[in-house]
Scaffold this motif. Structure first.
Motif, PDB file in Angstrom:
ATOM      1  N   LEU A  87      -6.501   0.492   3.738  1.00  0.00           N
ATOM      2  CA  LEU A  87      -6.447  -0.970   3.708  1.00  0.00           C
ATOM      3  C   LEU A  87      -7.771  -1.605   3.296  1.00  0.00           C
ATOM      4  O   LEU A  87      -8.018  -2.777   3.590  1.00  0.00           O
ATOM      5  CB  LEU A  87      -6.047  -1.499   5.097  1.00  0.00           C
ATOM      6  CG  LEU A  87      -4.780  -0.898   5.710  1.00  0.00           C
ATOM      7  CD1 LEU A  87      -4.507  -1.530   7.061  1.00  0.00           C
ATOM      8  CD2 LEU A  87      -3.587  -1.081   4.790  1.00  0.00           C
TER       9      LEU A  87
ATOM     10  N   GLU B 289     -11.823   0.009  11.180  1.00  0.00           N
ATOM     11  CA  GLU B 289     -11.304   0.828  10.093  1.00  0.00           C
ATOM     12  C   GLU B 289     -11.230   2.300  10.467  1.00  0.00           C
ATOM     13  O   GLU B 289     -10.331   3.027  10.031  1.00  0.00           O
ATOM     14  CB  GLU B 289     -12.179   0.639   8.851  1.00  0.00           C
ATOM     15  CG  GLU B 289     -11.643   1.299   7.600  1.00  0.00           C
ATOM     16  CD  GLU B 289     -12.491   1.003   6.382  1.00  0.00           C
ATOM     17  OE1 GLU B 289     -12.287   1.647   5.343  1.00  0.00           O
ATOM     18  OE2 GLU B 289     -13.376   0.118   6.478  1.00  0.00           O
TER      19      GLU B 289
ATOM     20  N   PHE C 104       0.856  -1.185   0.000  1.00  0.00           N
ATOM     21  CA  PHE C 104       0.000   0.000   0.000  1.00  0.00           C
ATOM     22  C   PHE C 104       0.893   1.236   0.000  1.00  0.00           C
ATOM     23  O   PHE C 104       1.825   1.324   0.806  1.00  0.00           O
ATOM     24  CB  PHE C 104      -0.903   0.019   1.237  1.00  0.00           C
ATOM     25  CG  PHE C 104      -1.822  -1.166   1.338  1.00  0.00           C
ATOM     26  CD1 PHE C 104      -3.082  -1.136   0.775  1.00  0.00           C
ATOM     27  CD2 PHE C 104      -1.416  -2.318   1.995  1.00  0.00           C
ATOM     28  CE1 PHE C 104      -3.929  -2.239   0.863  1.00  0.00           C
ATOM     29  CE2 PHE C 104      -2.256  -3.421   2.087  1.00  0.00           C
ATOM     30  CZ  PHE C 104      -3.515  -3.376   1.521  1.00  0.00           C
TER      31      PHE C 104
ATOM     32  N   ASN D 163      -7.976   4.015  11.946  1.00  0.00           N
ATOM     33  CA  ASN D 163      -6.793   4.256  11.118  1.00  0.00           C
ATOM     34  C   ASN D 163      -6.609   5.760  10.907  1.00  0.00           C
ATOM     35  O   ASN D 163      -7.176   6.361   9.985  1.00  0.00           O
ATOM     36  CB  ASN D 163      -6.938   3.543   9.774  1.00  0.00           C
ATOM     37  CG  ASN D 163      -5.699   3.692   8.897  1.00  0.00           C
ATOM     38  OD1 ASN D 163      -4.711   4.310   9.286  1.00  0.00           O
ATOM     39  ND2 ASN D 163      -5.760   3.115   7.705  1.00  0.00           N
TER      40      ASN D 163
ATOM     41  N   VAL E  54      -8.088  -5.226   1.722  1.00  0.00           N
ATOM     42  CA  VAL E  54      -7.770  -6.445   2.462  1.00  0.00           C
ATOM     43  C   VAL E  54      -9.068  -7.183   2.777  1.00  0.00           C
ATOM     44  O   VAL E  54     -10.010  -6.605   3.327  1.00  0.00           O
ATOM     45  CB  VAL E  54      -7.012  -6.130   3.766  1.00  0.00           C
ATOM     46  CG1 VAL E  54      -6.735  -7.407   4.540  1.00  0.00           C
ATOM     47  CG2 VAL E  54      -5.712  -5.401   3.460  1.00  0.00           C
TER      48      VAL E  54
ATOM     49  N   VAL F 278      -1.573  -2.332  12.296  1.00  0.00           N
ATOM     50  CA  VAL F 278      -2.358  -2.806  11.159  1.00  0.00           C
ATOM     51  C   VAL F 278      -3.474  -3.731  11.632  1.00  0.00           C
ATOM     52  O   VAL F 278      -4.595  -3.691  11.111  1.00  0.00           O
ATOM     53  CB  VAL F 278      -1.443  -3.502  10.134  1.00  0.00           C
ATOM     54  CG1 VAL F 278      -2.259  -4.091   8.985  1.00  0.00           C
ATOM     55  CG2 VAL F 278      -0.414  -2.519   9.582  1.00  0.00           C
TER      56      VAL F 278
END
Length: 370
Positions: free
Chosen positions: A99, A182, A84, A185, A102, A175
């Motif tokens: 991300l 999410e 990424f 982040n 994923v 991560v």
């Protein structure tokens, strides 16, 4: 070639298939082939010509031969490495990686932050130190990361002030946190300090940013992960490959009979089976390899089975029972792969990130009577 692969994935076709049936069968065959590679739809090719990160190209070349067949099976941790690129567009010492591509079934095993260390700035007076301390933080409060509780230390170490090159930091836990939530982040913050821990302003060490430097030097996040993609789809892909006539004038049934008769005379052995990604229409998103040889097994397993047939004990007993007609309905052993190798694909996903994925049981390494 493509025709061989698609025929292996489809049922025997009629003597005179209509164009509609042929198109439908091709679409179905390609859909099944995508399932083998763990995809519902092929990723769209990048909108513009893009160069994959050199790290990913080097990793592919370390893990696999030019045709994608695995040569170092113990290099990868898990079966997938994704890359990424930073999305902050040049904000100094702040980095953000999206991300969303994923999959939920991918388990994060390790994750690394790759930063390219630029040549140090020229300074007035003698250099007092040859090293500085670089720290990587997970940002918890986007607006005030320097406030108490605004960031969490992930990695720190001394970095040379001489030369340039890649620096790699382990940030696995951050991560994993981002994958669980999410919205958490908020990116990463990197600081440069002296050996005493005091900030250096201006910092003598800088890293290449996403907007100001060559694409090959862009900051990159590279998590390694494991998922369920392996040989599970292959059990459904076993219909016998039909044999197409070499010339239209030869009747199909007689051609099939003569070919099968010839096959029965040939001993069990491995034959080529080329998979050409360009012919399939996948070359726009697959970086490497351009294709590979999957091989397939064909031939007879006659009694008595010699060691060159690589028979199992069960196959030997079955061959004897068949030859002596000791039991009705017992056929001779079959010629099948007895050793399978994995292959690796380097490709662009839907978000134009570069992915290296390893797929099990994709190449017949040898054949035997089972």
């Amino acid at each position: 070639m493509l025709g061989t692969v698609l025929l292996l994935l489809a049922l025997a076709e009629p003597v005179c298939p209509s164009p509609e049936n042929a198109a439908s069968r091709r679409a179905e065959a390609l859909k099944r082939l995508l399932e083998v590679f763990g995809m519902e739809d092929p990723p769209a090719p990048p909108a513009h010509v893009k160069q994959p990160p050199q790290y990913m190209v080097d990793l592919f070349n370390t893990v696999a031969n030019a045709d994608g067949v695995t040569k170092n099976p113990d290099i990868l941790e898990g079966n997938t490495v994704r890359s990424f690129l930073d999305k902050t567009h040049g904000e100094k010492m702040r980095f953000l990686f999206i991300l969303s591509s994923v999959a939920k079934n991918e388990k994060i095993l390790t994750a690394e932050l790759h930063l390219f260390r630029l040549w140090p700035r020229a300074t007035n007076g003698p250099k007092r130190h040859h090293f500085c301390q670089v720290s990587v933080y997970q940002v918890l409060e986007k607006r005030e990361p320097e406030a108490p509780g605004g960031k969490k230390l992930l990695a720190a170490r001394l970095v040379s002030l001489q030369g340039s090159g890649w620096e790699v930091f382990a940030i696995t836990q951050a991560v994993r946190d981002w994958m669980e939530d999410e919205s958490s982040n908020q990116g990463l913050l990197v600081t440069v300090q002296g050996l005493s821990g005091s900030p250096l302003d201006p910092p003598p060490l800088q890293f290449a940013s996403g907007g100001d430097h060559h694409e090959s030097k862009k900051p990159m996040l590279a998590p390694a992960m494991a998922n369920g993609i392996g040989s599970s789809f292959l059990a459904d892909l076993q219909p016998q490959a039909p044999v197409l006539p070499a010339k239209p004038a030869v009747p199909r049934l007689s051609r099939l009979r003569s070919t099968r008769s010839l096959d029965r005379l040939q001993p069990c052995q491995r034959h080529p089976l080329s998979v050409d990604f360009e012919e399939i229409g996948w070359s726009g998103w697959i970086i490497s390899p351009r294709g590979y040889n999957a091989y397939h097994c064909k031939g007879s397993c006659p009694f008595p089975l010699g060691e060159n047939m690589r028979p199992t004990n069960h196959a030997t007993v079955q061959s004897i029972i068949n030859a002596l007609k000791l039991s009705e309905g017992v056929s001779s052993p079959c010629c099948v792969p007895d050793k399978l190798y994995s292959i690796n694909l380097l490709y662009f996903d839907d978000d134009e990130n570069v992915v290296l994925k390893q797929y099990d049981d994709m190449v017949a390494g040898s054949c035997g009577c089972h």
